[in-house]
Design a protein around this motif. Structure first.
Motif, mmCIF file in Angstrom:
data_model
loop_
_atom_site.group_PDB
_atom_site.id
_atom_site.type_symbol
_atom_site.label_atom_id
_atom_site.label_comp_id
_atom_site.label_asym_id
_atom_site.label_seq_id
_atom_site.Cartn_x
_atom_site.Cartn_y
_atom_site.Cartn_z
ATOM 1 N N GLN A 138 9.025 67.707 141.937
ATOM 2 C CA GLN A 138 9.032 66.627 140.943
ATOM 3 C C GLN A 138 8.018 66.867 139.836
ATOM 4 O O GLN A 138 7.946 66.117 138.877
ATOM 5 N N LYS A 139 7.226 67.922 139.961
ATOM 6 C CA LYS A 139 6.121 68.103 139.019
ATOM 7 C C LYS A 139 6.432 69.186 137.991
ATOM 8 O O LYS A 139 7.071 70.181 138.296
ATOM 9 N N ALA A 140 5.971 68.947 136.751
ATOM 10 C CA ALA A 140 6.149 69.931 135.688
ATOM 11 C C ALA A 140 5.286 71.158 135.971
ATOM 12 O O ALA A 140 4.366 71.119 136.778
ATOM 13 N N GLY A 141 5.618 72.231 135.277
ATOM 14 C CA GLY A 141 4.814 73.445 135.413
ATOM 15 C C GLY A 141 5.652 74.600 135.924
ATOM 16 O O GLY A 141 6.629 74.407 136.638
ATOM 17 N N ILE A 142 5.223 75.794 135.549
ATOM 18 C CA ILE A 142 5.930 77.000 135.971
ATOM 19 C C ILE A 142 5.418 77.377 137.359
ATOM 20 O O ILE A 142 4.232 77.216 137.657
ATOM 21 N N ALA A 148 4.028 85.504 135.481
ATOM 22 C CA ALA A 148 3.893 86.781 134.766
ATOM 23 C C ALA A 148 5.046 86.956 133.764
ATOM 24 O O ALA A 148 4.823 87.298 132.600
ATOM 25 N N ASP A 149 6.273 86.702 134.216
ATOM 26 C CA ASP A 149 7.438 86.844 133.328
ATOM 27 C C ASP A 149 7.402 85.833 132.191
ATOM 28 O O ASP A 149 7.715 86.152 131.050
ATOM 29 N N PHE A 150 7.026 84.603 132.519
ATOM 30 C CA PHE A 150 7.000 83.558 131.489
ATOM 31 C C PHE A 150 5.933 83.871 130.437
ATOM 32 O O PHE A 150 6.159 83.711 129.239
ATOM 33 N N LEU A 151 4.808 84.355 130.905
ATOM 34 C CA LEU A 151 3.728 84.696 129.981
ATOM 35 C C LEU A 151 4.167 85.814 129.027
ATOM 36 O O LEU A 151 3.929 85.765 127.821
ATOM 37 N N ARG A 152 4.848 86.811 129.583
ATOM 38 C CA ARG A 152 5.359 87.916 128.762
ATOM 39 C C ARG A 152 6.318 87.376 127.703
ATOM 40 O O ARG A 152 6.266 87.755 126.531
ATOM 41 N N GLU A 153 7.189 86.465 128.134
ATOM 42 C CA GLU A 153 8.156 85.891 127.193
ATOM 43 C C GLU A 153 7.437 85.118 126.081
ATOM 44 O O GLU A 153 7.768 85.249 124.907
#
Ligand code: PLP
Length: 230
Positions: A138-142, A148-153
């Motif tokens: 129910q909580k936001a956040g990756i 690692a992948d999201f940061l690269r994106e």
């Protein structure tokens, strides 16, 4: 502006606790930014905090911040506003216009919208990626495993100014494990800012390396309602 000795006293008590926690952790004074979370508080309460020297504020809703902060910023041009709540993609332009720091970047679609808003407005607020350290549905956040992948994106594809990580630990667990996890993730990825710790646990967060603590009720008192009008 009505005088408000309670708020001024709360603020100096919180500042003293921040300094003491830094000292206990062997860290230098001034290494933590105290973000006063003023959601649901009327603009006059924010003015009292400003008069007491506070300059960093946090809000969790774009609309509420838009109603309160432009006038306050005109009076105090050096105030800095942090978005600490979830951001809808259709509010990305408003958020980039209003906020100096966006602490709740949590998904690819929002990264794309923020990048578009930043190039449109030629304004680049610092961004923190919100990490769901407890992997709560129910909580936001990756999720930590996807960071690692999201940061690269965010960096390579969108060129976003990512400076740190933010987390809100699960209510029912000891927060230090989550704070330590966030610190290790930031270190691994070369990120220097760590937004963690609220009224109930900011000293624990400072012991684990927080650079930003987000404190609401310990400064402003209990919020009357999450949807109070400004
Ligand atoms: C409301 C809020 C805070 C402040 O919480 P307090 O317990 O009142 O200090 C901090 N961070 C976020 C994301 C919030 O929504």
């Amino acid at each position: 502006m009505t005088a408000n000795p309670i708020l001024a006293a709360n603020l100096s008590a919180v500042r003293a606790r921040v300094s003491a926690a830094l000292r206990r952790a062997g860290r230098r004074d001034g290494e933590v930014t105290l973000v006063a979370v003023s959601k649901t508080q009327p603009a006059d309460m924010v003015r009292v905090a400003l008069a007491a020297g506070q300059r960093e504020f946090g809000e969790n809703r774009v609309q509420e911040a838009a109603a309160k902060f432009p006038a306050l910023r005109a009076e105090y041009p050096d105030l800095r506003l942090h978005l600490v709540g979830p951001l809808q993609t259709n509010k990305a332009v408003d958020a980039v216009e209003l906020f100096d720091v966006i602490q709740s970047l949590d998904r690819p679609k929002l990264a794309a919208s923020l990048a578009g808003a930043m190039s449109k407005l030629q304004r680049r607020p610092d961004c923190y990626i919100q990490v769901n350290t407890g992997v709560e549905p129910q909580k936001a956040g990756i999720a930590p495993a996807l960071l690692a992948d999201f940061l690269r994106e965010c960096r390579d594809r969108h060129g976003l100014p990512i400076v740190g990580l933010m987390c809100i630990p699960p209510l029912e667990q000891p927060p230090e494990l989550h704070f330590a996890q966030l610190r290790d993730l930031a270190r691994r990825h070369g990120l220097v800012r760590l937004s963690m710790g609220m009224s109930g646990d900011f000293e624990i967060a400072i012991a684990q390396g927080a650079t930003d603590v987000r404190v609401g009720t310990a400064i402003f008192g209990q919020r009357v309602s999450a949807t109070a009008k400004v």
